[in-house]
Write a protein that holds these residues in place. Sequence first.
Motif, PDB file in Angstrom:
ATOM      1  N   TRP A 183       0.834  -1.210   0.000  1.00 57.32           N
ATOM      2  CA  TRP A 183       0.000   0.000   0.000  1.00 57.32           C
ATOM      3  C   TRP A 183       0.867   1.258   0.000  1.00 57.32           C
ATOM      4  O   TRP A 183       0.626   2.210  -0.746  1.00 57.32           O
ATOM      5  N   THR A 184       1.928   1.256   0.816  1.00 61.69           N
ATOM      6  CA  THR A 184       2.802   2.419   0.908  1.00 61.69           C
ATOM      7  C   THR A 184       3.549   2.653  -0.398  1.00 61.69           C
ATOM      8  O   THR A 184       3.652   3.787  -0.873  1.00 61.69           O
ATOM      9  N   LYS A 185       4.063   1.589  -0.998  1.00 60.43           N
ATOM     10  CA  LYS A 185       4.807   1.734  -2.262  1.00 60.43           C
ATOM     11  C   LYS A 185       3.885   2.247  -3.372  1.00 60.43           C
ATOM     12  O   LYS A 185       4.291   3.067  -4.193  1.00 60.43           O
TER      13      LYS A 185
ATOM     14  N   ASN B 154       1.242   4.158  -3.020  1.00 58.43           N
ATOM     15  CA  ASN B 154       0.986   5.570  -2.753  1.00 58.43           C
ATOM     16  C   ASN B 154       2.230   6.432  -2.949  1.00 58.43           C
ATOM     17  O   ASN B 154       2.126   7.586  -3.364  1.00 58.43           O
ATOM     18  N   GLU B 155       3.414   5.885  -2.685  1.00 50.27           N
ATOM     19  CA  GLU B 155       4.650   6.629  -2.956  1.00 50.27           C
ATOM     20  C   GLU B 155       4.791   6.894  -4.453  1.00 50.27           C
ATOM     21  O   GLU B 155       5.278   7.952  -4.858  1.00 50.27           O
ATOM     22  N   HIS B 156       4.370   5.944  -5.283  1.00 52.35           N
ATOM     23  CA  HIS B 156       4.413   6.151  -6.732  1.00 52.35           C
ATOM     24  C   HIS B 156       3.469   7.289  -7.130  1.00 52.35           C
ATOM     25  O   HIS B 156       3.830   8.158  -7.920  1.00 52.35           O
ATOM     26  N   ILE B 157       2.266   7.282  -6.580  1.00 44.29           N
ATOM     27  CA  ILE B 157       1.306   8.347  -6.887  1.00 44.29           C
ATOM     28  C   ILE B 157       1.861   9.696  -6.445  1.00 44.29           C
ATOM     29  O   ILE B 157       1.796  10.684  -7.179  1.00 44.29           O
ATOM     30  N   LEU B 158       2.452   9.739  -5.257  1.00 45.92           N
ATOM     31  CA  LEU B 158       3.022  10.985  -4.742  1.00 45.92           C
ATOM     32  C   LEU B 158       4.158  11.473  -5.641  1.00 45.92           C
ATOM     33  O   LEU B 158       4.247  12.671  -5.944  1.00 45.92           O
TER      34      LEU B 158
ATOM     35  N   PHE C 281       9.599   3.628  -8.297  1.00 48.41           N
ATOM     36  CA  PHE C 281       8.476   3.418  -7.389  1.00 48.41           C
ATOM     37  C   PHE C 281       7.453   2.464  -8.016  1.00 48.41           C
ATOM     38  O   PHE C 281       6.896   1.612  -7.337  1.00 48.41           O
ATOM     39  N   ARG C 282       7.237   2.620  -9.309  1.00 51.89           N
ATOM     40  CA  ARG C 282       6.304   1.727 -10.019  1.00 51.89           C
ATOM     41  C   ARG C 282       6.824   0.289  -9.968  1.00 51.89           C
ATOM     42  O   ARG C 282       6.073  -0.656  -9.709  1.00 51.89           O
ATOM     43  N   ARG C 283       8.113   0.127 -10.222  1.00 49.62           N
ATOM     44  CA  ARG C 283       8.725  -1.202 -10.198  1.00 49.62           C
ATOM     45  C   ARG C 283       8.602  -1.811  -8.801  1.00 49.62           C
ATOM     46  O   ARG C 283       8.321  -2.998  -8.661  1.00 49.62           O
ATOM     47  N   HIS C 284       8.774  -0.988  -7.757  1.00 50.06           N
ATOM     48  CA  HIS C 284       8.680  -1.493  -6.389  1.00 50.06           C
ATOM     49  C   HIS C 284       7.276  -1.999  -6.082  1.00 50.06           C
ATOM     50  O   HIS C 284       7.111  -3.106  -5.573  1.00 50.06           O
ATOM     51  N   TYR C 285       6.249  -1.187  -6.381  1.00 45.49           N
ATOM     52  CA  TYR C 285       4.905  -1.660  -6.030  1.00 45.49           C
ATOM     53  C   TYR C 285       4.475  -2.811  -6.917  1.00 45.49           C
ATOM     54  O   TYR C 285       3.755  -3.703  -6.479  1.00 45.49           O
ATOM     55  N   ARG C 286       4.937  -2.850  -8.158  1.00 43.27           N
ATOM     56  CA  ARG C 286       4.603  -3.973  -9.040  1.00 43.27           C
ATOM     57  C   ARG C 286       5.240  -5.269  -8.546  1.00 43.27           C
ATOM     58  O   ARG C 286       4.719  -6.357  -8.789  1.00 43.27           O
ATOM     59  N   THR C 287       6.355  -5.163  -7.846  1.00 42.59           N
ATOM     60  CA  THR C 287       7.035  -6.336  -7.306  1.00 42.59           C
ATOM     61  C   THR C 287       6.379  -6.817  -6.018  1.00 42.59           C
ATOM     62  O   THR C 287       6.201  -8.010  -5.807  1.00 42.59           O
TER      63      THR C 287
ATOM     64  N   CYS D 201       3.223  -5.871  -4.690  1.00 43.27           N
ATOM     65  CA  CYS D 201       1.762  -5.974  -4.656  1.00 43.27           C
ATOM     66  C   CYS D 201       1.228  -7.061  -5.601  1.00 43.27           C
ATOM     67  O   CYS D 201       1.727  -7.207  -6.717  1.00 43.27           O
ATOM     68  N   PRO D 202       0.188  -7.757  -5.176  1.00 33.57           N
ATOM     69  CA  PRO D 202      -0.497  -8.673  -6.099  1.00 33.57           C
ATOM     70  C   PRO D 202      -1.153  -7.873  -7.236  1.00 33.57           C
ATOM     71  O   PRO D 202      -1.678  -6.776  -7.008  1.00 33.57           O
ATOM     72  N   ASN D 203      -1.108  -8.402  -8.440  1.00 31.67           N
ATOM     73  CA  ASN D 203      -1.673  -7.711  -9.608  1.00 31.67           C
ATOM     74  C   ASN D 203      -3.145  -7.362  -9.409  1.00 31.67           C
ATOM     75  O   ASN D 203      -3.598  -6.302  -9.838  1.00 31.67           O
ATOM     76  N   GLU D 204      -3.886  -8.247  -8.761  1.00 27.87           N
ATOM     77  CA  GLU D 204      -5.317  -8.012  -8.546  1.00 27.87           C
ATOM     78  C   GLU D 204      -5.545  -6.750  -7.708  1.00 27.87           C
ATOM     79  O   GLU D 204      -6.460  -5.981  -7.979  1.00 27.87           O
ATOM     80  N   TRP D 205      -4.704  -6.536  -6.698  1.00 26.61           N
ATOM     81  CA  TRP D 205      -4.835  -5.336  -5.873  1.00 26.61           C
ATOM     82  C   TRP D 205      -4.575  -4.087  -6.692  1.00 26.61           C
ATOM     83  O   TRP D 205      -5.297  -3.102  -6.599  1.00 26.61           O
ATOM     84  N   VAL D 206      -3.503  -4.133  -7.489  1.00 30.44           N
ATOM     85  CA  VAL D 206      -3.132  -2.963  -8.301  1.00 30.44           C
ATOM     86  C   VAL D 206      -4.258  -2.631  -9.276  1.00 30.44           C
ATOM     87  O   VAL D 206      -4.648  -1.469  -9.418  1.00 30.44           O
ATOM     88  N   GLU D 207      -4.784  -3.657  -9.945  1.00 29.42           N
ATOM     89  CA  GLU D 207      -5.881  -3.428 -10.891  1.00 29.42           C
ATOM     90  C   GLU D 207      -7.095  -2.835 -10.172  1.00 29.42           C
ATOM     91  O   GLU D 207      -7.742  -1.922 -10.685  1.00 29.42           O
ATOM     92  N   ASN D 208      -7.398  -3.335  -8.971  1.00 33.48           N
ATOM     93  CA  ASN D 208      -8.519  -2.834  -8.185  1.00 33.48           C
ATOM     94  C   ASN D 208      -8.301  -1.362  -7.812  1.00 33.48           C
ATOM     95  O   ASN D 208      -9.205  -0.532  -7.955  1.00 33.48           O
ATOM     96  N   TRP D 209      -7.105  -1.037  -7.358  1.00 32.08           N
ATOM     97  CA  TRP D 209      -6.815   0.353  -6.983  1.00 32.08           C
ATOM     98  C   TRP D 209      -6.861   1.279  -8.195  1.00 32.08           C
ATOM     99  O   TRP D 209      -7.332   2.407  -8.097  1.00 32.08           O
ATOM    100  N   GLU D 210      -6.370   0.791  -9.330  1.00 34.43           N
ATOM    101  CA  GLU D 210      -6.426   1.610 -10.549  1.00 34.43           C
ATOM    102  C   GLU D 210      -7.878   1.857 -10.962  1.00 34.43           C
ATOM    103  O   GLU D 210      -8.226   2.951 -11.411  1.00 34.43           O
ATOM    104  N   ASP D 211      -8.737   0.841 -10.809  1.00 35.77           N
ATOM    105  CA  ASP D 211     -10.171   1.023 -11.077  1.00 35.77           C
ATOM    106  C   ASP D 211     -10.775   2.050 -10.124  1.00 35.77           C
ATOM    107  O   ASP D 211     -11.585   2.892 -10.533  1.00 35.77           O
ATOM    108  N   HIS D 212     -10.363   1.994  -8.859  1.00 36.17           N
ATOM    109  CA  HIS D 212     -10.860   2.961  -7.881  1.00 36.17           C
ATOM    110  C   HIS D 212     -10.403   4.378  -8.232  1.00 36.17           C
ATOM    111  O   HIS D 212     -11.177   5.336  -8.089  1.00 36.17           O
TER     112      HIS D 212
END
Length: 129
Positions: free
Chosen positions: A75-77, A79-83, A98-104, A106-117
Amino acid sequence: SPRRSPRTDVSMAFRPTPEQALRTFIGRVQARFPGAGEDFDEEKVEASIKGAKLPEANVPADARFPNVSQSQHCWTKFNEHILCMKKSGGDEAQCNKFRRHYRTVCPNEWVENWEDHIDAGVFMGIKPE
């Protein structure tokens, strides 16, 4: 039973070199299957991996998240990318790590869900705009 010492940051940060990993793998295969790999040319394999560069996929250790559960780390990684994107004016090259860190992490499903949000305007983290 003997007492086990607690894990330390050093033991968790250990990452074998490709050569060490290869030797360990070969040893395990030969122990499990005697005679396996007798025609295996270890020198050729070592020569091919010595110059190989490992991808920068691993996220550096973060002292804020010492536990096994990485959900808060993820979650922090994210949000750090967004910041970073907000601060850099949307410069992808500057925020790529930062993108590479959260992609490593975070589960893909979470990322897709957050991007939808984010697209729907209901994201609970840092607002991209």
